[in-house]
Write an enzyme that holds these catalytic residues in place. Structure first.
Site, PDB file in Angstrom:
ATOM      1  N   GLY A  73       0.824  -1.218   0.000  1.00  0.00           N
ATOM      2  CA  GLY A  73       0.000   0.000   0.000  1.00  0.00           C
ATOM      3  C   GLY A  73       0.851   1.258   0.000  1.00  0.00           C
TER       4      GLY A  73
ATOM      5  N   ARG B  27      -2.883   7.915   3.617  1.00  0.00           N
ATOM      6  CA  ARG B  27      -3.355   8.628   4.804  1.00  0.00           C
ATOM      7  C   ARG B  27      -2.220   9.069   5.729  1.00  0.00           C
ATOM      8  NH1 ARG B  27      -7.800   4.089   6.179  1.00  0.00           N
ATOM      9  NH2 ARG B  27      -6.446   2.887   4.783  1.00  0.00           N
TER      10      ARG B  27
ATOM     11  N   LYS C   2       4.406   3.602   3.773  1.00  0.00           N
ATOM     12  CA  LYS C   2       3.833   3.487   5.112  1.00  0.00           C
ATOM     13  C   LYS C   2       4.567   2.504   6.006  1.00  0.00           C
ATOM     14  CE  LYS C   2      -0.329   1.512   5.767  1.00  0.00           C
ATOM     15  NZ  LYS C   2      -1.800   1.492   5.899  1.00  0.00           N
TER      16      LYS C   2
ATOM     17  N   THR D  22      -6.540  -6.084  -1.019  1.00  0.00           N
ATOM     18  CA  THR D  22      -5.749  -7.034  -0.221  1.00  0.00           C
ATOM     19  C   THR D  22      -5.741  -8.451  -0.809  1.00  0.00           C
ATOM     20  OG1 THR D  22      -7.672  -7.069   1.268  1.00  0.00           O
ATOM     21  CG2 THR D  22      -5.761  -5.835   2.009  1.00  0.00           C
TER      22      THR D  22
ATOM     23  N   ASN E  58     -12.189  -7.072  12.213  1.00  0.00           N
ATOM     24  CA  ASN E  58     -11.158  -7.873  11.568  1.00  0.00           C
ATOM     25  C   ASN E  58      -9.790  -7.243  11.814  1.00  0.00           C
ATOM     26  OD1 ASN E  58      -9.624  -9.417   9.751  1.00  0.00           O
ATOM     27  ND2 ASN E  58     -10.217  -8.136   7.992  1.00  0.00           N
TER      28      ASN E  58
ATOM     29  N   ASN F  67      -2.823   3.588   9.851  1.00  0.00           N
ATOM     30  CA  ASN F  67      -3.111   4.222   8.568  1.00  0.00           C
ATOM     31  C   ASN F  67      -2.734   5.688   8.544  1.00  0.00           C
ATOM     32  OD1 ASN F  67      -4.369   1.803   7.578  1.00  0.00           O
ATOM     33  ND2 ASN F  67      -6.132   2.323   8.859  1.00  0.00           N
TER      34      ASN F  67
HETATM   35  C1  UD1 Z   1      -7.930  -3.810   6.308  1.00  0.00           C
HETATM   36  C2  UD1 Z   1      -9.061  -4.833   6.194  1.00  0.00           C
HETATM   37  C3  UD1 Z   1     -10.071  -4.552   7.313  1.00  0.00           C
HETATM   38  C4  UD1 Z   1      -9.383  -4.646   8.653  1.00  0.00           C
HETATM   39  C5  UD1 Z   1      -8.157  -3.710   8.714  1.00  0.00           C
HETATM   40  C6  UD1 Z   1      -7.347  -4.013   9.937  1.00  0.00           C
HETATM   41  C7  UD1 Z   1      -9.402  -5.553   3.865  1.00  0.00           C
HETATM   42  C8  UD1 Z   1     -10.155  -5.309   2.624  1.00  0.00           C
HETATM   43  N1  UD1 Z   1      -9.688  -4.740   4.898  1.00  0.00           N
HETATM   44  O1  UD1 Z   1      -8.459  -2.509   6.070  1.00  0.00           O
HETATM   45  O2  UD1 Z   1     -11.129  -5.509   7.272  1.00  0.00           O
HETATM   46  O3  UD1 Z   1     -10.281  -4.343   9.701  1.00  0.00           O
HETATM   47  O4  UD1 Z   1      -7.310  -3.917   7.579  1.00  0.00           O
HETATM   48  O5  UD1 Z   1      -6.264  -3.118  10.082  1.00  0.00           O
HETATM   49  O6  UD1 Z   1      -8.603  -6.464   3.921  1.00  0.00           O
HETATM   50  N2  UD1 Z   1      -2.218  -3.656   0.739  1.00  0.00           N
HETATM   51  C9  UD1 Z   1      -1.490  -4.080  -0.344  1.00  0.00           C
HETATM   52  N3  UD1 Z   1      -2.046  -3.971  -1.595  1.00  0.00           N
HETATM   53  C10 UD1 Z   1      -3.292  -3.455  -1.812  1.00  0.00           C
HETATM   54  C11 UD1 Z   1      -4.011  -3.003  -0.678  1.00  0.00           C
HETATM   55  C12 UD1 Z   1      -3.468  -3.131   0.573  1.00  0.00           C
HETATM   56  O7  UD1 Z   1      -0.378  -4.566  -0.202  1.00  0.00           O
HETATM   57  O8  UD1 Z   1      -3.708  -3.412  -2.978  1.00  0.00           O
HETATM   58  C13 UD1 Z   1      -1.624  -3.797   2.067  1.00  0.00           C
HETATM   59  C14 UD1 Z   1      -1.323  -2.463   2.736  1.00  0.00           C
HETATM   60  O9  UD1 Z   1       0.027  -2.099   2.499  1.00  0.00           O
HETATM   61  C15 UD1 Z   1      -1.552  -2.757   4.207  1.00  0.00           C
HETATM   62  C16 UD1 Z   1      -2.557  -3.885   4.203  1.00  0.00           C
HETATM   63  O10 UD1 Z   1      -2.551  -4.445   2.902  1.00  0.00           O
HETATM   64  O11 UD1 Z   1      -0.374  -3.205   4.852  1.00  0.00           O
HETATM   65  C17 UD1 Z   1      -3.957  -3.436   4.579  1.00  0.00           C
HETATM   66  O12 UD1 Z   1      -4.408  -2.455   3.655  1.00  0.00           O
HETATM   67  P1  UD1 Z   1      -5.164  -1.146   4.139  1.00  0.00           P
HETATM   68  O13 UD1 Z   1      -5.471  -0.345   2.953  1.00  0.00           O
HETATM   69  O14 UD1 Z   1      -4.425  -0.513   5.238  1.00  0.00           O
HETATM   70  O15 UD1 Z   1      -6.532  -1.813   4.691  1.00  0.00           O
HETATM   71  P2  UD1 Z   1      -7.541  -1.212   5.743  1.00  0.00           P
HETATM   72  O16 UD1 Z   1      -8.428  -0.233   5.087  1.00  0.00           O
HETATM   73  O17 UD1 Z   1      -6.817  -0.795   6.949  1.00  0.00           O
HETATM   74 CA    CA Z   2      -4.631  -0.623   7.498  1.00  0.00          CA
END
Ligand code: UD1
Ligand code: CA
Length: 451
Positions: free
Chosen positions: A14, A18, A25, A84, A173, A230
């Site tokens: 990601g 934010r 991040k 994710t 979650n 975040n």
């Molecule tokens: C996510 C969860 C949410 C949970 C929360 C806990 C999903 C869809 N949502 O939301 O249910 O309550 O974490 O903290 O799983 N990332 C990638 N590639 C992407 C998107 C994300 O590598 O395309 C990585 C990000 O770097 C990060 C992690 O996945 O480390 C989580 O992504 P983030 O966007 O922070 O999810 P949240 O909105 O926090």
């Molecule tokens: Ca997150």
């Protein structure tokens, strides 16, 4: 029974929009260590425990951080950030090898412990296809909600897609999941992007598992272990949680912290026995403090090794590459950098010791400066043992001062001083009449006299 093999996939691709930062991040630090490094250290390790990290394009610095702590890990680049589940599939090649357990963790939840990973794996042994780590959030805003029917987990709803009723649910979650490694790809491949953000959400694995007639369970943990980071406010909260843990661990190990809440430690700080740390001390990464050392108030220490029965501060700054021998004393307003001070060296007041080596029991007088930089490059100062450097001396590097040498106060030393020699190097003092007259003249002009 043979131990089950595992693959942990850590998602770290990601942007972290934010955070409003140009730094990825997962590289922002908590307790002096990138978020991602905390997660990599908690993830299962050892034979039969593989690790894969999914990183963003052009995130070489993230790759380097991975190499540093878990050199055996494979990294995968997720080019488009489509969610994710999409990120997990970037590591398809590793998942396809079919470990018994597939663990998925986020690089932005640094407070997770090794034990929690193990707890999450336990239900897989008993036949569950998926175990989700859950927690009760004080403020669940932003987290995915766990939808339960009795004690059965039926789905996870992302905040953005949740109904007002669902948003009242506080069971959330944490982001960490454990899949039956042989079924994982079949499950994750079925995840679509029919949601408000058009992203492939890993959380949809739950309803898919249900539809396949398999079992999904929740393992609960405390919020403090799974705070997702975040933004900068959450980063500061996580720092607070981590500092509280590190202080408690130090106290439990016998370190005396007079006012623990004012002392900042790093995740890798190590302590010997009978160490005392006074209030308001900041310790950065890479610091070891040996038996009997006392760190006085307002000292700042980074990448330094501190010998036994030493005294540091108050108001000392030990910068990277400082090594203090047993019994050394560093007093107030002393800065050291890339400096080895052997046993019993004293630098008690107002000095800068950089790019230097100082032999045992040498005394460095107040105001001594190693002039290590000539405006172009850095040079080294070497001082032997049992030497005496008089106050307010400038040691212009490169320079060597021998064992037992004596440097007179106020000297500017530009040439080597042999063993046991006496060096006094300063301009002769001139005394003339007229001081009082000059002061009077300046006062009438409304100026302060210059020295
Ligand atoms: C996510 C969860 C949410 C949970 C929360 C806990 C999903 C869809 N949502 O939301 O249910 O309550 O974490 O903290 O799983 N990332 C990638 N590639 C992407 C998107 C994300 O590598 O395309 C990585 C990000 O770097 C990060 C992690 O996945 O480390 C989580 O992504 P983030 O966007 O922070 O999810 P949240 O909105 O926090
Ligand atoms: Ca997150």
């Amino acid at each position: 029974m043979t131990a089950r093999s595992s693959l942990t996939v850590v998602l770290a691709a990601g942007e972290g929009t934010r955070m409003r930062s140009s730094v990825p991040k997962v590289l922002h630090p908590v307790a002096g260590q990138p978020l991602l490094v905390h997660v990599l250290q908690a993830a299962p390790n050892g034979t039969d425990a593989a690790l894969a990290v999914v990183i963003g394009p052009n995130h070489e610095a993230v790759e380097q951080a991975v190499r540093r702590v878990r050199p055996e890990a494979t990294t995968f680049v997720q080019r488009d950030r489509l969610g994710t589940a999409h990120a997990v599939l970037a590591a398809r090649e590793a998942i396809a090898r079919g470990a018994d357990d597939l663990l998925v963790a986020f690089g932005d939840t640094p407070l997770i412990s090794a034990r929690t990973f193990e707890r999450l794996r336990a239900p897989l042994k008993n036949g569950a296809a998926l175990a989700v780590l859950g927690f009760r959030a004080a403020d669940p805003t932003g987290y995915g909600r766990l939808l339960m029917e009795g004690d059965r987990l039926v789905a996870i709803r992302e905040h953005a897609d949740a109904s007002p009723e669902e948003r009242k649910i506080t069971l959330c979650n944490a982001g960490v999941m454990a899949f039956d490694g042989r079924k994982a790809l079949e499950i994750i491949d079925r995840i679509g992007n029919a949601n408000s953000k058009r992203e492939y959400y890993l959380v949809d694995a739950v309803s898919i598992v249900r539809n396949l007639g398999l079992e999904a369970v929740v393992i609960e943990t405390s919020e403090d272990e799974v705070r997702g980071i975040n933004d900068k406010a959450q980063l500061a909260e996580a720092e607070g949680v981590m500092q509280a843990r590190l202080r408690k661990a130090a106290l439990d190990a016998g370190v005396t912290l007079i006012a623990p809440e004012t002392v900042f430690l790093a995740a890798d700080t190590t302590f010997g026995k009978d160490v005392t740390i006074e209030p308001f001390v900041v310790i950065g990464p890479g610091v070891s403090i040996s038996d009997g050392a006392v760190i006085h108030s307002f000292s700042h220490i980074v990448q330094a090794s501190i010998g036994k029965n030493t005294s540091v501060g108050p108001y000392a700054r030990l910068r990277p590459g400082t090594s203090l021998g047993d019994g050394a004393r560093i007093g107030n307003f002393v800065e050291t950098k890339a400096a080895t001070l052997q046993a019993g060296v004293k630098v008690n007041h107002l000095s800068y010791i950089g790019d230097a080596e100082i032999g045992a029991n040498t005394n460095i007088g107040a105001g001594t400066i190693t002039c290590n930089y000539d405006g172009f490059s850095k040079h080294k100062t070497t001082i032997g043992k049992n030497a005496f450097i008089g106050t307010n001396s400038s040691l212009v590097a490169p320079v060597n001062i021998g064992d037992g040498a004596y440097v007179g106060s106020g000297s500017v030393i530009t040439k080597d001083v042999p063993d046991d020699a006496l060096a006094v190097e300063r301009s002769p003092q001139t005394i003339r009449e007229g001081g009082a007259a000059r002061i009077r003249e300046m006062k009438t002009r409304g100026k302060k006299p210059k020295a």
